[in-house]
Design an enzyme around this catalytic site. Sequence first.
Site, PDB file in Angstrom:
ATOM      1  N   CYS A   1       0.860  -1.184   0.000  1.00  0.00           N
ATOM      2  CA  CYS A   1       0.000   0.000   0.000  1.00  0.00           C
ATOM      3  C   CYS A   1       0.895   1.233   0.000  1.00  0.00           C
ATOM      4  CB  CYS A   1      -0.847  -0.023   1.275  1.00  0.00           C
ATOM      5  SG  CYS A   1      -1.737   1.494   1.569  1.00  0.00           S
TER       6      CYS A   1
ATOM      7  N   TYR B   1      -7.111  32.153   1.187  1.00  0.00           N
ATOM      8  CA  TYR B   1      -7.311  30.706   0.962  1.00  0.00           C
ATOM      9  C   TYR B   1      -8.054  30.131   2.171  1.00  0.00           C
ATOM     10  CZ  TYR B   1      -3.379  31.871  -2.142  1.00  0.00           C
ATOM     11  OH  TYR B   1      -2.556  32.475  -3.063  1.00  0.00           O
TER      12      TYR B   1
ATOM     13  N   GLU C   1     -11.541  32.915  -0.900  1.00  0.00           N
ATOM     14  CA  GLU C   1     -11.361  31.529  -1.350  1.00  0.00           C
ATOM     15  C   GLU C   1     -11.899  31.397  -2.772  1.00  0.00           C
ATOM     16  OE1 GLU C   1     -10.942  27.724  -2.029  1.00  0.00           O
ATOM     17  OE2 GLU C   1     -10.146  28.526  -0.153  1.00  0.00           O
TER      18      GLU C   1
ATOM     19  N   ASP D   1      -3.090  30.363   4.030  1.00  0.00           N
ATOM     20  CA  ASP D   1      -2.950  28.896   4.082  1.00  0.00           C
ATOM     21  C   ASP D   1      -3.178  28.345   2.663  1.00  0.00           C
ATOM     22  OD1 ASP D   1      -2.926  26.226   4.693  1.00  0.00           O
ATOM     23  OD2 ASP D   1      -4.678  26.248   6.003  1.00  0.00           O
TER      24      ASP D   1
ATOM     25  N   CYS E   1       1.381  23.396   3.784  1.00  0.00           N
ATOM     26  CA  CYS E   1       1.509  21.934   3.773  1.00  0.00           C
ATOM     27  C   CYS E   1       2.679  21.521   2.879  1.00  0.00           C
ATOM     28  CB  CYS E   1       0.214  21.284   3.289  1.00  0.00           C
ATOM     29  SG  CYS E   1      -0.257  21.811   1.636  1.00  0.00           S
TER      30      CYS E   1
END
Length: 469
Positions: free
Chosen positions: A82, A330, A351, A400, A427
């Site tokens: 996986c 965002y 957004e 973000d 991220c």
Amino acid sequence: MGRKKTKPFFEDIKVIDAGAKGKSIAKAPDGKVIFLTNAIPGDVVDIQTFKKRKAYYEGNAVNFKSFSDKRTKPACEHFGTCGGCKWQHMGYEHQLFYKEQEVINNLQRIGKVELPEITPILGSEKKYFYRNKMEFSFSDSRWLSLDEIKSDQQIENRNALGFHIPGMWDKILDLNKCHLQTDPSNAIRTKVKEFATKNSLPFYNARNQQGLLRSLMIRTTSTNQIMVLVQFFYEAAEQRELLLNYIKEQFPEITSLQYVVNTKGNDTIYDQEVICFSGKSFIEEQMEGLRFKINAKSFYQTNSEQAYELYKITRNFAGLTGNELVYDLYTGTGTIAQFVSKKAKHVIGVESVPEAIADAKLNAEHNKIDNVEFYVGDMKKVFTAGFVEQHGIPDVIITDPPRDGMHKDVVTQILSIAPKKIVYVSCNSATQARDLALLDGSYKVTKTQAVDMFPQTHHVENVVLLELR
């Protein structure tokens, strides 16, 4: 005919580091870097390379001479096949170390910015069973192991319900137990597969584009609500109702049971009509008394407990006193905007996804928050000088962005309005670092903290506070 070049083979190589995208790093005798997918720092291995570039090789460890003391036994039987949790074989404290290192390296090497004292990475309390959303694919041609292929046994039933094998869009690994989402996730998936097989409901075939059952999405919340969405390839009312009624009876704890009939080539449901079969059409998450409605298409951070920690760090870095105008760029479904609103004078969220903004407005209304406003549109087109003139110059910008980071026009606009503080949540610390380099002339990085949202993987979030020089 020219002879085919043999790919270099290296013996007794020590793995020295972990790099981007979960790969580990070794050095070849010629000084070039070797990227490996199946070893961890501290292993001593023989390496068969399969790709040679000017500055590096890519290869696999084919023989382990000695194992690293950073190793641990993977919890999941599917580890290695996986593609989900690539770092399960590394102790959690070492995972955190390499995640933090990656962030620091990116900020220093790509961003070339001066860093303050690093606040240590925040680990996740839950190492497993932390995800609130899982999507599983049905397939009538499951992935066969090497042993199964070699054996002469005729495999009658090739049905699978699980994950795509990395790099194989049409091969699905059939899961026995997944360690990412709490119960009853595994039970729902297992029972659905058993029932569908027993009742001869056709599993999807991606290559031939045929078969009724496409995918199964399960969402859970910390408030113990459960959403299940089954995606069908075509409408077959009798078979559809048979399966959905079975799920409803077997799992009365499901609070939202929904389905989609999607006849197009890909599995995305964002352009599809979602139909509620039983219960509510949404589930609710809560955080510090705020409630957030999540529908089948909503974006919500997939690790609820760590999202709360991430948002607390973000609010903390912003240092709000109650008098500030805050822009939340965002904003998604407006979770951060609403989370910081009680400590700000006014918050404006922007957004590009209309459905997300519709959710944000509903949630704000639901939470009786009257000092937030939301605007929808492409960030570089909405967030303009005219927009700032209309709404005021923010004291703080929280941003973000998606993995690609901020568009350069957005960075230029931030520089031209020069808010006192920017809190940058990311991220992807590589694109974050690129953006910090662009802001470096006017802004100084005064705080930085990595947050681990995804244990057992190489992914890591990072929060940076920038203050006007």
